[in-house]
Scaffold this motif. Sequence first.
Motif, short mmCIF file in Angstrom:
data_model
loop_
_atom_site.label_atom_id
_atom_site.label_comp_id
_atom_site.label_asym_id
_atom_site.label_seq_id
_atom_site.Cartn_x
_atom_site.Cartn_y
_atom_site.Cartn_z
N GLY A 5 78.21 114.55 78.54
CA GLY A 5 79.11 115.88 78.53
C GLY A 5 79.40 116.30 77.30
O GLY A 5 79.45 115.91 76.24
N THR A 22 85.34 114.85 82.47
CA THR A 22 83.98 115.42 82.30
C THR A 22 83.27 115.29 83.88
O THR A 22 83.54 114.26 84.42
N GLU A 25 78.97 117.93 82.24
CA GLU A 25 78.26 119.41 82.17
C GLU A 25 77.52 119.36 80.91
O GLU A 25 77.71 118.75 79.89
N THR A 28 72.02 122.01 79.66
CA THR A 28 71.40 122.93 80.43
C THR A 28 69.92 123.34 79.77
O THR A 28 69.89 123.55 78.59
N GLU A 51 72.69 128.32 82.91
CA GLU A 51 73.82 127.69 83.18
C GLU A 51 74.25 127.56 84.50
O GLU A 51 75.25 126.65 84.77
N ASN A 54 74.94 123.68 85.57
CA ASN A 54 76.10 123.01 85.50
C ASN A 54 76.49 122.49 86.98
O ASN A 54 76.25 122.93 87.93
N PRO A 55 77.51 121.51 86.74
CA PRO A 55 77.98 120.61 87.72
C PRO A 55 78.62 121.77 88.96
O PRO A 55 78.38 121.33 90.41
N ASP A 61 82.29 125.72 83.39
CA ASP A 61 82.28 124.16 83.36
C ASP A 61 82.51 123.88 81.88
O ASP A 61 82.91 122.84 81.40
N ARG A 62 81.68 124.35 80.88
CA ARG A 62 81.53 123.95 79.69
C ARG A 62 83.00 124.48 79.07
O ARG A 62 83.49 123.42 78.22
N THR A 65 86.13 121.85 80.98
CA THR A 65 86.07 120.33 80.58
C THR A 65 86.94 120.46 79.17
O THR A 65 87.59 119.57 79.40
N SER A 90 85.30 126.08 89.18
CA SER A 90 85.48 125.12 87.98
C SER A 90 86.43 124.53 87.57
O SER A 90 86.80 123.17 87.61
#
Length: 349
Positions: A5, A22, A25, A28, A51, A54-55, A61-62, A65, A90
């Motif tokens: 993460g 986390t 994420e 990518t 991107e 991402n989850p 998400d970046r 977190t 998110s």
Amino acid sequence: MSWPGVVNRYRDRLAIQGEAVTLLEGNTPLIPLPRLADRFLPGATLYAKFEGLNPTGSFKDRGMTAAVTQAVHDGATALICASTGNTAASAAAYAARAGIKCVVLIPEGKVALGKLAGAIAYGAQVIQIRGSFDDGLRLVQEISQTMPLALVNSVNPARLEGQKTGAFEVVETLGRAPDLFALPVGNAGNISAYGIGFTEAFERGDCDARPRYIGGQAWGASPLVLGAAVAHPETAATAIRIGNPARWHQAMETVCESGGQIWRVADGEIFTTYHALAELEGVFCEPSSAAGVAALIKSVKFGKLSVADQTIVSVLTGHGLKDPDSAVAGASAPLVVDATLTDLQRVLS
């Protein structure tokens, strides 16, 4: 080693405290887009930083977190945000991961189904307002001053700390910074974060130059191009339907200092590019994600940008399944045939 993460991976480069909240994420891919480049940007080497993988299916998400990690460290027991959809999903997911509550404000009837579904599925309290995203952002800023709710919109500096990690990944993958870096511009947090990230990578000696930035704003929601807030922003590219970006001045500094450009792109141009990404390259992003590539194509078409021999990265900010209605809008219904070889041969012939 497995990917930890973005907070744990870049801990020494982030102004973030606390045990990471986390969903692993980040990390990518940079996907080459040679067919799209050949058709629209001849001579360029084009990549998508996708991107949408991402989850929760978006770049948010970046930043989330990082913001939730810091909020939990600071003692928060509940989060709040305003959203056009991706931030809501998110924030809800990372709140669930942290075991705390989440409240999201969204414009009534203006959020794509896939994004609303995510926020609901992750257990957030979803409140629709009769107003725009900008109204919602004003409200959450006000309410977070009077109630114990941690604000996790991009006005929160921790969000940009997380989002800048995308630039670190681009440099690590390419071994350099790209010549041009394109992305959609809505609330302007992402372009500001990438500006910070590429600058920090340059100052560390990880790359020997910084990119020029090309931003794309929807025609009906283009305050940075117009130089004035848009009271009633309108576009079918819902993620960038924002009339008064929170990071306006920081984004403009990033673009201007790089010698870059921000373009107004019509919904038709955005959706043409969106379909081209899927049909030419097999990359299914949400429509708003295509605004950066659409801006690139438009700038070349009008002779304002030369891309020959240039390495270009465009951020595709969200996955196409975030907005399934856009994918099927206007499409013909699938053919229906009897389950016989004769009927199948007839159709295929």
